[in-house]
Design a protein around this motif. Structure first.
Motif, mmCIF file in Angstrom:
data_model
loop_
_atom_site.group_PDB
_atom_site.id
_atom_site.type_symbol
_atom_site.label_atom_id
_atom_site.label_comp_id
_atom_site.label_asym_id
_atom_site.label_seq_id
_atom_site.Cartn_x
_atom_site.Cartn_y
_atom_site.Cartn_z
ATOM 1 N N MET A 32 8.280 6.984 -7.823
ATOM 2 C CA MET A 32 7.080 5.954 -7.222
ATOM 3 C C MET A 32 5.829 6.446 -7.845
ATOM 4 N N THR A 33 5.700 7.963 -8.120
ATOM 5 C CA THR A 33 4.526 8.577 -8.492
ATOM 6 C C THR A 33 4.512 8.211 -9.959
ATOM 7 N N GLU A 34 5.786 8.077 -10.990
ATOM 8 C CA GLU A 34 5.772 7.848 -12.172
ATOM 9 C C GLU A 34 5.247 6.391 -12.210
ATOM 10 N N ALA A 35 5.639 5.570 -11.648
ATOM 11 C CA ALA A 35 5.583 4.151 -11.653
ATOM 12 C C ALA A 35 3.774 3.823 -11.324
ATOM 13 N N VAL A 36 3.359 4.388 -10.431
ATOM 14 C CA VAL A 36 1.928 4.121 -10.131
ATOM 15 C C VAL A 36 1.252 4.346 -11.067
ATOM 16 N N THR A 37 1.430 5.690 -11.810
ATOM 17 C CA THR A 37 0.646 6.246 -12.941
ATOM 18 C C THR A 37 0.845 5.491 -14.262
ATOM 19 N N PHE A 109 -4.770 3.508 -5.933
ATOM 20 C CA PHE A 109 -3.471 2.872 -5.953
ATOM 21 C C PHE A 109 -2.897 3.216 -4.384
ATOM 22 N N PRO A 110 -2.760 2.118 -3.614
ATOM 23 C CA PRO A 110 -2.328 2.524 -2.100
ATOM 24 C C PRO A 110 -0.864 3.076 -2.069
ATOM 25 N N GLY A 111 -0.738 3.933 -1.323
ATOM 26 C CA GLY A 111 0.586 4.650 -0.922
ATOM 27 C C GLY A 111 0.638 5.676 -1.947
ATOM 28 N N LEU A 164 7.318 0.755 -7.384
ATOM 29 C CA LEU A 164 5.694 0.876 -6.998
ATOM 30 C C LEU A 164 5.875 0.555 -5.437
ATOM 31 N N PRO A 165 5.106 1.238 -4.504
ATOM 32 C CA PRO A 165 4.824 0.948 -3.162
ATOM 33 C C PRO A 165 4.108 -0.416 -2.716
ATOM 34 N N VAL A 182 -0.773 -3.755 2.451
ATOM 35 C CA VAL A 182 0.361 -4.972 2.067
ATOM 36 C C VAL A 182 -0.031 -5.559 0.853
ATOM 37 N N PHE A 183 0.708 -5.701 -0.109
ATOM 38 C CA PHE A 183 0.619 -6.337 -1.194
ATOM 39 C C PHE A 183 1.038 -7.924 -1.042
#
Length: 324
Positions: A32-37, A109-111, A164-165, A182-183
């Motif tokens: 998740m962290t890798e996806a957000v960044t 980015f939320p979450g 991604l969250p 919520v997206f």
């Protein structure tokens, strides 16, 4: 990132099924962290907090030069955050844009975890939940429960394809949702859109011109002067900076603590001639506790229960006699 030694030992001696579950949840958070960044995406999300609803638009780009991001409010007065690597500006309606510090300029980015996720072990239990659909995409729930009353719990719904969250909830000990993101729609791109990149850089350049190219407030070289003597279990000091203050006053010390998810900031500065701050304030998940210690103002702000903010604020002590 490497796993803590005790986690490695745990995985060696636990039954295979349980060890696999622990590994899977840690891997999910890391991905998740890798996806957000590291991914390129744009989307719209709804942010619910303190009884209010806000709709936000985010554009995020990542390439070999780093991250670029543009966050815009779609409700009420226009508010923006424009970030190019560690350089970021905040635009609030018609007011003069503000430069943000390096810590403040991190992705909105939320979450997104705010600290080292390795710190979670021993203070949270993590398990995978059911599948759900969020923003038209398949998402897997990830439930993070605190093992004490010093921190909040989290529920995340991670996109099956990208991690991604897509939805996140922050809950208290009674299960009450304090914050929800919520997206409603999100698009993941193979590469950064050159037109979007140009727009982000142009917006930042405009804000910089209005500000007058004054550099962001930078920390000054200074030895650590303050500490927290009764830090809640699981929290660690992850950043310490001293910033110059107004003319004729001492600097502002900024201590940042995290348990891997929650983050607490402690600000210490000489008491001003104005009325000092004393008391508490709760806004959604954010607790604020202010007090005066000797001749210094201490303010604690974080997404933690008020009791945790109290514990931290009441045990702020000088490492040495301030001013010497």
């Amino acid at each position: 990132m490497p796993l803590p030694l005790f986690v490695v030992a745990l995985l060696l001696f636990l039954p295979p099924a349980f060890a696999g579950a622990v590994s899977a949840t840690l891997h999910a958070l890391t991905r998740m962290t890798e996806a957000v960044t590291g991914l390129n995406y744009e989307g719209t999300f709804v942010y619910e907090h303190a009884g209010a609803l806000e709709t936000m638009r985010i554009v995020h780009q990542a390439d070999s030069d780093g991250e670029r991001e543009h966050l815009v409010s779609l409700d009420g007065d226009r508010r923006e955050v424009v970030r190019d690597r560690d350089d970021a500006v905040c635009i609030l309606g018609d007011a003069k844009p503000l430069l943000l510090s390096r810590l403040e300029s991190r992705s909105a980015f939320p979450g997104r975890p705010r600290g080292d996720i390795d710190l979670l072990q021993g203070h949270y239990s993590i398990e995978q939940g059911d599948m759900a659909r969020v923003a038209g995409r398949e998402a897997r729930a990830l439930v993070i429960r605190p093992q004490d009353d010093l921190r909040y719990g989290y529920r995340l719904w991670l996109d099956e394809a990208t991690r991604l969250p897509l939805r996140s909830e922050l809950v208290n000990a009674d299960g009450e949702v304090l914050e929800r993101v919520v997206f409603t729609e999100i698009k993941v791109l193979d590469s950064a859109d050159p037109a979007q990149a140009k727009a982000i850089l142009a917006r930042k350049a405009w804000a910089r011109d209005v500000i007058g190219h004054v550099p962001a407030q930078q920390p000054v070289e200074s030895a650590r002067r303050w500490q927290v003597t009764d830090l809640p279990p699981g929290f660690e000091l992850i950043d310490y900076r001293t910033f110059p203050a107004a003319k004729g006053r001492g600097g502002v010390d900024h201590l940042v603590f995290s348990d891997g998810l929650a983050t607490v900031s402690v600000y210490v500065e000489p008491v001003s001639d104005e009325r000092p701050l004393n008391g508490v304030h709760q806004s959604g998940a954010v607790s604020t506790f202010a007090l005066v210690r000797d001749t210094y103002q201490v303010v604690v702000v974080g997404d933690v229960p008020m009791a945790t903010a109290h514990t931290i604020g009441n045990t702020v002590r000088p490492l040495a006699e301030p001013g010497r």
